[in-house]
Design a protein around this motif. Structure first.
Motif, PDB file in Angstrom:
ATOM      1  N   UNK A  12       3.587   5.086 -10.534  1.00 38.95           N
ATOM      2  CA  UNK A  12       3.788   6.432 -10.023  1.00 38.95           C
ATOM      3  C   UNK A  12       4.843   6.374  -8.934  1.00 38.95           C
ATOM      4  N   UNK A  13       5.467   7.517  -8.673  1.00 40.72           N
ATOM      5  CA  UNK A  13       6.597   7.569  -7.757  1.00 40.72           C
ATOM      6  C   UNK A  13       6.220   8.301  -6.486  1.00 40.72           C
ATOM      7  N   UNK A  14       6.605   7.730  -5.363  1.00 42.44           N
ATOM      8  CA  UNK A  14       6.484   8.429  -4.085  1.00 42.44           C
ATOM      9  C   UNK A  14       7.673   9.371  -3.974  1.00 42.44           C
ATOM     10  N   UNK A  15       7.421  10.682  -3.980  1.00 47.84           N
ATOM     11  CA  UNK A  15       8.511  11.648  -3.967  1.00 47.84           C
ATOM     12  C   UNK A  15       9.346  11.611  -2.686  1.00 47.84           C
ATOM     13  N   UNK A  16       8.736  11.431  -1.500  1.00 49.78           N
ATOM     14  CA  UNK A  16       9.571  11.419  -0.291  1.00 49.78           C
ATOM     15  C   UNK A  16      10.568  10.270  -0.234  1.00 49.78           C
ATOM     16  N   UNK A  17      10.171   9.051  -0.651  1.00 51.26           N
ATOM     17  CA  UNK A  17      11.076   7.909  -0.491  1.00 51.26           C
ATOM     18  C   UNK A  17      11.467   7.253  -1.812  1.00 51.26           C
ATOM     19  N   UNK A  31       3.203   2.479   0.894  1.00 48.40           N
ATOM     20  CA  UNK A  31       3.360   1.436   1.900  1.00 48.40           C
ATOM     21  C   UNK A  31       4.665   1.527   2.661  1.00 48.40           C
ATOM     22  N   UNK A  32       5.634   2.273   2.119  1.00 41.31           N
ATOM     23  CA  UNK A  32       6.943   2.379   2.770  1.00 41.31           C
ATOM     24  C   UNK A  32       6.993   3.518   3.781  1.00 41.31           C
ATOM     25  N   UNK A  33       6.588   4.733   3.362  1.00 37.48           N
ATOM     26  CA  UNK A  33       6.701   5.899   4.249  1.00 37.48           C
ATOM     27  C   UNK A  33       5.362   6.471   4.681  1.00 37.48           C
ATOM     28  N   UNK A  34       4.247   5.999   4.090  1.00 34.03           N
ATOM     29  CA  UNK A  34       2.922   6.462   4.490  1.00 34.03           C
ATOM     30  C   UNK A  34       2.489   7.767   3.863  1.00 34.03           C
ATOM     31  N   UNK A  35       3.301   8.336   2.965  1.00 35.85           N
ATOM     32  CA  UNK A  35       2.950   9.605   2.333  1.00 35.85           C
ATOM     33  C   UNK A  35       1.824   9.411   1.321  1.00 35.85           C
ATOM     34  N   UNK A  36       1.029  10.469   1.118  1.00 37.79           N
ATOM     35  CA  UNK A  36      -0.008  10.444   0.099  1.00 37.79           C
ATOM     36  C   UNK A  36       0.657  10.634  -1.262  1.00 37.79           C
ATOM     37  N   UNK A  37       0.438   9.691  -2.180  1.00 33.56           N
ATOM     38  CA  UNK A  37       1.118   9.678  -3.464  1.00 33.56           C
ATOM     39  C   UNK A  37       0.113   9.939  -4.587  1.00 33.56           C
TER      40      UNK A  37
END
Length: 217
Positions: A12-17, A31-37
């Motif tokens: 799955x892709x983290x949309x912010x980063x 793990x990179x930006x802390x956003x809920x994915x």
């Protein structure tokens, strides 16, 4: 080449980063930006469709009802968005008229049309030009800020400077639905998950795409 996407590959892709993460669990922290994915935004199509329909219904009274009521020594003048644009043209305010037309009429209409295309093709799991549709979605995000109500209000107030202290400007009944259209389209854009457009290329869909297509989220 068999069509696929990141979800079909267990990712799955983290949309912010843009970081790729394992699809399981369905929700996790990047793990990179802390956003809920999430693998996909829950209820994305349903929420976007409801907000877009609401915006379309509100767009009608926003353009039919008066947006501004001007009381001056010469009487009372009631203007809708379009009549206000023509008034600006008659007074020689061509640049202001263009700003009002683009920000208050053209941009909301184009956004509604673009959202309609994205929703229609995504609901139907269409494989029509996914990269173009992705660019359309990104374009909607970029131009959305130019449809804010304050752009229109500023243009109108500048045009009314010539009346000075002899005029009183009041908002009309169309202000509320117009502002609601702007807000609804902004939330509809935010609710839409562009990754859903690429799910039609997953192996389960039984589709295929050219080898030049990239694996996406």
């Amino acid at each position: 080449m068999i069509a696929t996407n990141a979800l079909a590959l267990g990712l799955k892709t983290c949309l912010p980063c843009g970081k790729l993460l394992p699809a399981a669990p369905l929700q996790s922290r990047c793990g990179r930006c802390g956003a809920l994915v999430s693998a996909r935004r829950p209820g994305s199509l349903e929420r976007t469709t409801a907000l877009t329909i609401a915006a379309v219904l509100l767009y009608i009274p926003a353009n039919v009802l008066p947006i501004m009521i001007t009381t001056s020594l010469t009487g009372v003048e009631v203007d809708t968005i379009l009549s206000g644009i023509f008034s600006l043209i008659d007074q020689g305010f061509w640049p202001l008229a263009l700003i009002v037309f683009v920000a208050s009429f053209a941009v909301p209409l184009l956004k509604l049309g673009a959202l309609g295309v994205l929703l229609w093709t995504t609901w139907r799991r269409s494989t029509w030009r996914p990269r173009l549709r992705t660019r359309i979605y990104r374009g909607i995000e970029i131009v959305g800020r130019w449809s804010m109500l304050d752009v229109y209000a500023m243009a109108v107030l500048v045009a009314l400077v010539e009346f000075g202290a002899f005029a009183r400007v009041e908002p009309g009944a169309g202000v509320l639905p117009f502002g609601a259209v702007v807000v609804a389209t902004m939330f509809a854009t935010r609710a839409f998950d562009p990754r859903l457009m690429w799910d039609a290329f997953a192996p389960a869909a039984g589709s295929s795409m050219p080898a030049s297509q990239e694996t996406v989220g």
